[in-house]
Design a protein around this motif. Sequence first.
Motif, short mmCIF file in Angstrom:
data_model
loop_
_atom_site.label_atom_id
_atom_site.label_comp_id
_atom_site.label_asym_id
_atom_site.label_seq_id
_atom_site.Cartn_x
_atom_site.Cartn_y
_atom_site.Cartn_z
N VAL A 112 6.21 8.59 0.70
CA VAL A 112 6.89 7.33 0.41
C VAL A 112 7.77 7.50 -0.82
O VAL A 112 7.28 7.93 -1.88
CB VAL A 112 5.89 6.17 0.18
N ILE A 114 10.33 5.17 -3.21
CA ILE A 114 10.73 3.79 -3.47
C ILE A 114 11.69 3.77 -4.66
O ILE A 114 11.44 4.44 -5.68
CB ILE A 114 9.52 2.87 -3.78
N GLU A 206 2.26 -0.67 3.79
CA GLU A 206 2.53 -1.97 3.17
C GLU A 206 1.74 -2.14 1.88
O GLU A 206 2.23 -2.74 0.92
CB GLU A 206 2.22 -3.10 4.15
N LYS A 209 3.62 -0.30 -0.79
CA LYS A 209 4.80 -1.05 -1.21
C LYS A 209 4.43 -2.20 -2.13
O LYS A 209 5.11 -2.48 -3.12
CB LYS A 209 5.54 -1.59 0.02
N GLN A 210 3.31 -2.88 -1.82
CA GLN A 210 2.88 -4.01 -2.64
C GLN A 210 2.42 -3.56 -4.02
O GLN A 210 2.72 -4.20 -5.03
CB GLN A 210 1.76 -4.77 -1.93
N GLY A 213 5.67 -1.40 -5.61
CA GLY A 213 7.00 -1.98 -5.55
C GLY A 213 7.20 -3.11 -6.52
O GLY A 213 7.49 -4.24 -6.11
N LEU A 225 14.81 -3.37 -4.07
CA LEU A 225 13.77 -2.43 -3.68
C LEU A 225 14.13 -1.81 -2.33
O LEU A 225 14.53 -2.50 -1.39
CB LEU A 225 12.41 -3.12 -3.58
N ALA A 227 12.59 1.36 0.26
CA ALA A 227 11.56 2.38 0.49
C ALA A 227 11.94 3.25 1.68
O ALA A 227 12.36 2.75 2.72
CB ALA A 227 10.20 1.73 0.74
N TRP A 229 10.21 6.45 3.98
CA TRP A 229 8.89 7.03 4.19
C TRP A 229 8.87 7.90 5.44
O TRP A 229 9.73 7.81 6.30
CB TRP A 229 7.83 5.93 4.31
#
Length: 821
Positions: A112, A114, A206, A209-210, A213, A225, A227, A229
């Motif tokens: 990932v 970001i 997810e 990301k939470q 991010g 933002l 991302a 992956w």
Amino acid sequence: MAAAKAAATTSSRPKNGSGGGIEVNLTLYVLVLLAIMACSLFVGLQETFPELTSESLSQSASTASDRFKIVRDAFLVSESETKKEVKDDVDVDVNVVSFDPTAAAAGEHLLVDIEGIEADFLDSESRLAQAMITTAKEAGLEMLSYHCHSLEPKGVSCVGVLLESHISFHTWPDEGVITLDLYVTTVSTNTEQQAKQKPLVPEVLEIIKQQFGVKNDDAPAPRPLNARWSHEFRGFETLATTAAQLNDGIHLAGSDLSLWVLSPLEMHTKNLIFSGWTQSNQRVDIWDVVEVTDTPSRKDIIDHGLKEGDFRLYTPELVTPNRLIFLNGQVEVSMAAETVFYESTVHPAMFAHKNPQTVAILAGPVGLGSGLIREILKHDTITSLTAWHTNAQLVEEIVPTHLSALDDCQFLVGRADQCSKDPLVNLKYYGEENFSDVISSTDDLFSQQQQDLIFILDFESILKTTTESSPLSFSQILQGLLVNGLTDEGILLIPCGNAAAIHDPRPDLGEHARREQLFLALEALPEVATILVYEEAHTGHLEPESYILVCKHVSCRQRWYARSDQVEYQIYDRLVRTTAITDKHGTTEKSLALSYFDGITQRSYQWPKKGWETVYCRREPKPWECDYIMLNQKQGFYDIDVEDSSDSDFRVETIRTKEDVVQETRVFAKDDIPKGSYIMAEDLANSLMVTDRNLEGLNNNTLLAAASASSSEDSGGGGGATIIEDLLEFFDQHGHASIMEGSEQHYVEVGGTALIRRTSDPLEGNLEPWVPRRHAPKPKFSPVYERHRMSMDVFMVARRDIAEGEEIVMFKDMWTTPTVA
């Protein structure tokens, strides 16, 4: 943490270990460094293992080897305590479960990247560490230990050891970027424990990301933002891991879903639209994707008002995502190319039939018939369309919600707005487990009405049915479809996967062996008149999509080989009218019934590509016609030049009447001509091709001219008809029908061969067709014939050795009579 950062500062080591430092005496520096390291190690050991003192070491061990054993034993005794002391300032769950040695030697790797993250967050060990621990916990993973290290001047690197494997990342605060990887294995075969571990995609993704991010809203020019992956399967899979991955919705490495969406890292956008199992046990995944190399389409430019010089013309920022539909992990439709896919599937077969009224679709467990319904309804000859599917939820819920363009008939005059709701359409469903019963009972399936066309979207399932549960063979099922399902001039259309390639193995070996089974079964059926193949490279799939067209009557050949202008007229004459469409900017444009298929496109389908011929000729035994793919360069070529006799291999003599009218011409060899040599190949290559319709039109013209002359006393106008009659007589004397039955094509010799004397005695003739005319019927399927039908129709060779001065004589029925031995 403070000590680590202070140490990094005092060492004057730049970020990521680049050059720098203070010049000192090298020997002294090394000695001091070793002393510090030894002291630090001893102090660390005493802190971790208080029982290790200088007195205990000196009393208990007299050698270095003994001291090592004492230290090793202390480590082993205190192992559990070490794990508990990973970090004091964060909460780490240390309930460790044992690793199951019987678990598969495989795992999943998630990468990932970001961007657009808050700089302070990316430079904080504690916040990053907590995000890592929370990620592991929410993902159902066991964190054993971790280590984070702040870099100078900015940035943090962290590695977390999981029972399942590891999680690690590195940050660039000024750039707002983090790159992270998470690798997990199956540590236990216990289903309860496996249930705690969430799928990496989409759930763990997810969570990452939470947790990581954190938006950079306070920056002067915050970047959104974003991302990127990638998901990969690692190690060596087993049947057990295969089933687990399918149940989790993450399909195997090598599947289309993995290859197109999960694996590529260089994707600008990957958004999951729908993922789940339908009531008929079919896995459906729908993704929106934009590649980093994509640029705006014409529609994107109009919708966003882009002008020349706008940098977004060269970036994927405003590109409309391409929606991809996967059924059981295999790509079914790329919405960016769905019109090409469905038009190239439907219309070649529809226009190969002279008047298609009744049509059926057998979608099978894999296959989406919605787009086919739309294309079939464009033909105004249709009176009935029956579509069989295994999945009502896919057709009636998922398609209208997420793939509405496939079911949109609003622009077709006289059709329902929703194609599947049109009165001519009859949707029928059967469960996947009942597919074998349905397909095996063709007398019941088409008991009410035979079909002019049947589209089978999943021949693999039919073949699988016959090998697992059906009492009927594959040939019996196909015969049932042809006999019970199709009218006398009916057509069967079967998509059959990736097109053949020149490097493919023998057709009964390798990944396309099932397709060869299909060909052989069809060729053996007496109900089959001809089998044609074609391919389309622009369907949105990675490889050209191929199709098999099966005709019960040879007349389909005439329509299949129609000229482009004839196809264009059929499109105009047969398709329903369309309405105008107004876009969101108020611009009104006339909508076209077809976006891709036209006469030239059909022309490109008329010749199978080289791969089909190459693979076909690898059959064992090799088909005899494969020896006639190209003219034999080792044979001699003897041509005629009527204008320059010195450059000609033949001498022409003319026999005239007393009135000096040419009565007959004869051709003689100027040199010895060996058997098998090509005779006047250049002239024959310029033969005139006419069709039955051309000849019919010329005959009609003579009748009209004769009728006109007889009705007019002073017309004296028989001359036009006489010219046409003379032309038709010439066609009859020097023309012959194509060996491709049903093509309705004729070739007329217009060069030097027209000067050769014809004879009714086959033994007097010393010429024969290059490709022998055989007593046995020609193959129903032969890419060689389809590709070289013109060459096989016109070239001729010496039937025996021809001596210098010998007359060249042609048997008048040479082209249609089996070759004399």
